[in-house]
Design a protein around this motif. Structure first.
Motif, PDB file in Angstrom:
ATOM      1  N   UNK A  57      35.993  32.490  39.005  1.00 42.66           N
ATOM      2  CA  UNK A  57      37.330  33.029  39.265  1.00 42.66           C
ATOM      3  C   UNK A  57      38.088  32.119  40.223  1.00 42.66           C
ATOM      4  N   UNK A  58      37.408  31.590  41.205  1.00 46.15           N
ATOM      5  CA  UNK A  58      38.041  30.661  42.143  1.00 46.15           C
ATOM      6  C   UNK A  58      38.584  29.446  41.393  1.00 46.15           C
ATOM      7  N   UNK A  59      37.778  28.850  40.520  1.00 49.16           N
ATOM      8  CA  UNK A  59      38.223  27.689  39.742  1.00 49.16           C
ATOM      9  C   UNK A  59      39.395  28.059  38.841  1.00 49.16           C
ATOM     10  N   UNK A  60      39.335  29.232  38.239  1.00 47.70           N
ATOM     11  CA  UNK A  60      40.401  29.685  37.352  1.00 47.70           C
ATOM     12  C   UNK A  60      41.712  29.839  38.115  1.00 47.70           C
ATOM     13  N   UNK A  61      41.660  30.410  39.312  1.00 46.50           N
ATOM     14  CA  UNK A  61      42.868  30.574  40.123  1.00 46.50           C
ATOM     15  C   UNK A  61      43.430  29.212  40.539  1.00 46.50           C
ATOM     16  N   UNK A  62      42.558  28.277  40.852  1.00 46.40           N
ATOM     17  CA  UNK A  62      43.020  26.933  41.220  1.00 46.40           C
ATOM     18  C   UNK A  62      43.732  26.272  40.041  1.00 46.40           C
ATOM     19  N   UNK A  63      43.212  26.462  38.840  1.00 45.34           N
ATOM     20  CA  UNK A  63      43.898  25.936  37.655  1.00 45.34           C
ATOM     21  C   UNK A  63      45.226  26.652  37.430  1.00 45.34           C
ATOM     22  N   UNK A  64      45.315  27.901  37.909  1.00 44.64           N
ATOM     23  CA  UNK A  64      46.533  28.691  37.757  1.00 44.64           C
ATOM     24  C   UNK A  64      47.513  28.479  38.895  1.00 44.64           C
ATOM     25  N   UNK A  65      47.401  27.361  39.596  1.00 39.69           N
ATOM     26  CA  UNK A  65      48.349  26.946  40.627  1.00 39.69           C
ATOM     27  C   UNK A  65      48.194  27.652  41.967  1.00 39.69           C
ATOM     28  N   UNK A  66      47.080  28.333  42.215  1.00 39.39           N
ATOM     29  CA  UNK A  66      46.794  28.828  43.562  1.00 39.39           C
ATOM     30  C   UNK A  66      45.825  27.808  44.148  1.00 39.39           C
TER      31      UNK A  66
END
Length: 132
Positions: A57-66
């Motif tokens: 989830x952390x990696x996914x959020x980083x890809x989502x511009x967070x």
């Protein structure tokens, strides 16, 4: 809940995810990673390897511009555990995780916008009176 040897880190993070679920969902819901986000959230609900799913989830959020991922999800006062109550040996009733999977707590005096439902299980938070 399975112990993944992380000293309670997973429980704390589940509380933060639960509190900020609408913001997390907004980042992942309509993006190119929506299916992966749904899979991760389904796994968290099912109690799968929380530590691994948190990393995903952390990696996914980083890809989502967070840029700071899950660390960028902050919590407001009165959320994430029982707040200190100076001068009161027994605090007021508190709403807590309905299944005891995270330390999130909400006071009745918290703003109306503070979620009072567990997103993980879709259940209302459970009232507890400290000292009772």
């Amino acid at each position: 809940m399975p112990d993944h040897g992380d000293g309670g880190r997973s429980q704390d993070l589940l509380g933060r995810i639960c509190e900020r679920f609408e913001e997390i969902q907004a980042v992942i819901a309509d993006g190119p990673d929506a299916a992966e986000g749904k899979r991760i959230l389904k796994g968290l609900r099912a109690g799968e390897n929380v530590a691994r799913l948190e990393e995903e989830l952390d990696r996914l959020l980083r890809r989502g511009q967070i840029q700071s991922g899950l660390a960028g999800i902050t919590r407001g006062a009165g959320i994430g555990g029982l707040p200190g109550l100076a001068g009161h040996p027994v605090g007021p009733e508190v709403l807590v995780c309905p299944r005891g999977r995270c330390p999130r707590a909400v006071l009745p005096s918290d703003p109306a916008g503070v979620p009072r439902e567990c997103w993980l299980h879709g259940e209302p938070m459970r009232p507890v009176r400290p000292g009772a």
